[in-house]
Design an enzyme around this catalytic site. Structure first.
Site, PDB file in Angstrom:
ATOM      1  N   LYS A  52       0.674  -0.767   0.142  1.00 39.17           N
ATOM      2  CA  LYS A  52      -0.140   0.299  -0.129  1.00 39.17           C
ATOM      3  C   LYS A  52       0.652   1.238  -0.127  1.00 39.17           C
ATOM      4  O   LYS A  52       1.247   1.451   0.643  1.00 39.17           O
ATOM      5  CB  LYS A  52      -0.811   0.324   1.770  1.00 39.17           C
ATOM      6  CG  LYS A  52      -2.339   1.375   1.430  1.00 39.17           C
ATOM      7  CD  LYS A  52      -2.602   1.704   2.220  1.00 39.17           C
ATOM      8  CE  LYS A  52      -3.798   2.821   2.638  1.00 39.17           C
ATOM      9  NZ  LYS A  52      -4.689   2.552   4.078  1.00 39.17           N
TER      10      LYS A  52
ATOM     11  N   ARG B  49     -11.029   9.984   0.982  1.00 38.19           N
ATOM     12  CA  ARG B  49     -10.606  10.466   2.163  1.00 38.19           C
ATOM     13  C   ARG B  49     -11.398  11.371   2.642  1.00 38.19           C
ATOM     14  O   ARG B  49     -11.845  12.072   3.662  1.00 38.19           O
ATOM     15  CB  ARG B  49      -9.421  10.698   2.298  1.00 38.19           C
ATOM     16  CG  ARG B  49      -8.401  10.299   2.473  1.00 38.19           C
ATOM     17  CD  ARG B  49      -6.560  10.675   2.865  1.00 38.19           C
ATOM     18  NE  ARG B  49      -6.240   9.157   2.405  1.00 38.19           N
ATOM     19  CZ  ARG B  49      -4.682   9.469   2.572  1.00 38.19           C
ATOM     20  NH1 ARG B  49      -4.072  10.563   1.581  1.00 38.19           N
ATOM     21  NH2 ARG B  49      -3.813   8.240   2.571  1.00 38.19           N
TER      22      ARG B  49
ATOM     23  N   LYS C 197       0.861  10.181   4.850  1.00 34.83           N
ATOM     24  CA  LYS C 197       0.682   8.166   5.953  1.00 34.83           C
ATOM     25  C   LYS C 197       2.523   7.635   5.215  1.00 34.83           C
ATOM     26  O   LYS C 197       2.122   6.248   5.633  1.00 34.83           O
ATOM     27  CB  LYS C 197      -0.206   7.676   5.489  1.00 34.83           C
ATOM     28  CG  LYS C 197      -1.197   8.152   6.121  1.00 34.83           C
ATOM     29  CD  LYS C 197      -2.651   7.808   5.894  1.00 34.83           C
ATOM     30  CE  LYS C 197      -3.699   7.901   6.368  1.00 34.83           C
ATOM     31  NZ  LYS C 197      -5.356   7.526   6.227  1.00 34.83           N
TER      32      LYS C 197
ATOM     33  N   GLU D 227       7.612  -7.056   1.807  1.00 36.14           N
ATOM     34  CA  GLU D 227       6.467  -7.132   2.127  1.00 36.14           C
ATOM     35  C   GLU D 227       5.813  -7.915   1.650  1.00 36.14           C
ATOM     36  O   GLU D 227       4.531  -8.930   2.535  1.00 36.14           O
ATOM     37  CB  GLU D 227       5.247  -5.840   1.956  1.00 36.14           C
ATOM     38  CG  GLU D 227       6.475  -4.538   2.342  1.00 36.14           C
ATOM     39  CD  GLU D 227       5.691  -4.416   4.255  1.00 36.14           C
ATOM     40  OE1 GLU D 227       4.856  -5.102   4.227  1.00 36.14           O
ATOM     41  OE2 GLU D 227       6.234  -3.140   4.357  1.00 36.14           O
TER      42      GLU D 227
ATOM     43  N   LYS E 187      -2.067  -1.733  -3.726  1.00 34.37           N
ATOM     44  CA  LYS E 187      -2.991  -0.132  -3.930  1.00 34.37           C
ATOM     45  C   LYS E 187      -1.772   0.679  -3.909  1.00 34.37           C
ATOM     46  O   LYS E 187      -1.318   1.028  -2.848  1.00 34.37           O
ATOM     47  CB  LYS E 187      -3.677  -0.060  -2.222  1.00 34.37           C
ATOM     48  CG  LYS E 187      -4.865   0.664  -3.085  1.00 34.37           C
ATOM     49  CD  LYS E 187      -5.532   1.349  -1.348  1.00 34.37           C
ATOM     50  CE  LYS E 187      -6.538   1.734  -1.089  1.00 34.37           C
ATOM     51  NZ  LYS E 187      -7.207   1.793   0.364  1.00 34.37           N
TER      52      LYS E 187
ATOM     53  N   SER F 232      -9.676   5.308  -5.567  1.00 27.39           N
ATOM     54  CA  SER F 232     -10.851   5.978  -5.756  1.00 27.39           C
ATOM     55  C   SER F 232     -10.422   7.348  -6.410  1.00 27.39           C
ATOM     56  O   SER F 232     -11.055   8.011  -7.398  1.00 27.39           O
ATOM     57  CB  SER F 232     -11.250   6.954  -4.198  1.00 27.39           C
ATOM     58  OG  SER F 232     -10.150   6.930  -3.688  1.00 27.39           O
TER      59      SER F 232
ATOM     60  N   TYR G 169     -14.717   0.767  -7.691  1.00 24.36           N
ATOM     61  CA  TYR G 169     -15.593   1.234  -7.337  1.00 24.36           C
ATOM     62  C   TYR G 169     -17.048   1.041  -8.902  1.00 24.36           C
ATOM     63  O   TYR G 169     -17.749   1.362  -8.731  1.00 24.36           O
ATOM     64  CB  TYR G 169     -16.035   2.664  -7.350  1.00 24.36           C
ATOM     65  CG  TYR G 169     -14.770   2.572  -6.460  1.00 24.36           C
ATOM     66  CD1 TYR G 169     -15.514   2.704  -5.005  1.00 24.36           C
ATOM     67  CD2 TYR G 169     -13.793   2.849  -5.752  1.00 24.36           C
ATOM     68  CE1 TYR G 169     -14.648   2.833  -3.597  1.00 24.36           C
ATOM     69  CE2 TYR G 169     -12.891   2.635  -4.576  1.00 24.36           C
ATOM     70  CZ  TYR G 169     -13.080   3.036  -3.783  1.00 24.36           C
ATOM     71  OH  TYR G 169     -12.713   3.356  -2.140  1.00 24.36           O
TER      72      TYR G 169
END
Length: 333
Positions: free
Chosen positions: A196, A206, A225, A241, A256, A282, A321
């Site tokens: 991510k 968000r 972040k 990871e 992502k 998104s 989506y």
């Protein structure tokens, strides 16, 4: 001109092209993200045309439509009231909270629908981060993981099928796997947000959850972040990871965002045998919708091409989506 081999021979008709096509799309490939809130009415999300924050009644009706389209997995994201948010995000462990109640309602009416959940503190955090932030502005890893384990157990107890740690804390997959097993939830899977990235593509999401970092509080809050999500300039780190998540007990690995990180999906596909999911996020969705609304692109063609490219890169599953529209188009064709 003498040609022995003419690749165009297998492109001559639609039937031929479909016969030799290497990758195919199906509604079964999709995991459909759904936003929920405590409001009396469902409400549209301005930055994501066609997507709503559902109230419970609206959500239940919509899940029925999703099932009829052949989509068999949804993922739930909550918009939490401000008065329930705290620095430690402890509302995420409330067995009577929005997510556990929603899971139970869906399972009562649609018991075969697979439910994936989000494990992270940002929807519940007054600081807007995926983990606990101390006074110095550090996001605390191990303290956060302890709460995430409790959150995962609450979700599993409510009936979740797949737990989705999206926080990017180190060691959380192994800790959650151990916690679930100790509570008797050995059959609940973990779909880990393995790679991510700290991406600018998350903006509309968000807004939908009101979960962006909240700068300007009485303590120092990181503005983004990047201290726990991956640097967009790194590729090999994703392999590290992936191996860690596999060793810790993940069942499915996720990349992502998806569209700008097809190379990462492809690299992981060569490194691991676990199923891989891509999150068509998104920002990617909103860009397509905005261009389509202006008549600059053909929405159906671009969406189906995009989703097919995720499969070609190596993804087995796609969080998108566009899932309902894509499923309708695929069924119609």
């Amino acid at each position: 001109m003498e040609l022995t081999y003419r690749p165009r021979r297998l492109r001559r008709t639609s039937a031929l092209r479909q016969m030799v096509r290497q990758f195919h799309l199906s509604p079964l490939d999709f995991i459909y993200p759904l936003f929920i809130h405590e409001g009396a009415e469902s409400e549209p999300i301005e930055a994501m045309p066609g997507i709503n924050r559902w109230n419970l009644d609206g959500l239940m009706k919509h899940v029925g439509v999703v099932w009829e389209l052949g989509i068999r997995c949804i993922v739930l994201f909550p918009k939490i009231k401000d008065d329930l948010k705290s620095e430690d995000g402890i509302e995420c462990c409330n067995e009577g909270g929005l997510i556990p109640r929603t899971i139970k309602h869906i399972k009562q009416e649609y018991p075969e629908m697979m439910i994936m959940t989000d494990v992270a503190l940002d929807p519940y955090s007054s600081d807007g981060h995926d983990g606990i932030v101390n006074q110095a502005g550090l996001v605390l890893n191990d303290e956060t993981v302890s709460i995430l384990c409790r959150q995962a157990i609450v979700q599993a107890r409510a009936g979740a099928d797949l737990i989705g740690p999206s926080d990017m804390m180190d060691g959380r997959v192994g800790a959650i796997r151990k916690a679930l097993d100790q509570e008797g939830f050995q059959d609940v899977g973990i779909i880990s947000y393995t790679a991510k990235y700290s991406s600018a593509y998350y903006g509309p999401f968000r807004e939908a959850l009101d979960s962006a970092p909240r700068i300007g509080s009485t303590k120092k809050i990181p503005k983004d972040k990047s201290t726990y999500q991956m640097d967009p300039g790194n590729a090999r780190e994703a392999i590290t990871e992936a191996h860690l998540d596999q060793q810790e007990g993940a069942d499915i690995l996720m990349v992502k965002p998806g569209l700008a990180y097809l190379d990462i999906i492809s690299q992981l596909r060569k490194q691991v045998n676990l199923p891989i999911a891509a999150y068509n996020v998104s920002g990617e969705y909103s860009m397509v919708k905005a261009a389509a609304q202006r008549g600059w692109i053909d929405e159906k063609s671009v969406v189906l091409e995009t989703l097919l490219c995720f499969k070609r890169a190596g993804a087995d599953l796609i969080l998108t989506y566009h899932a309902c529209d894509a499923a309708k188009w695929l069924l119609a064709d």
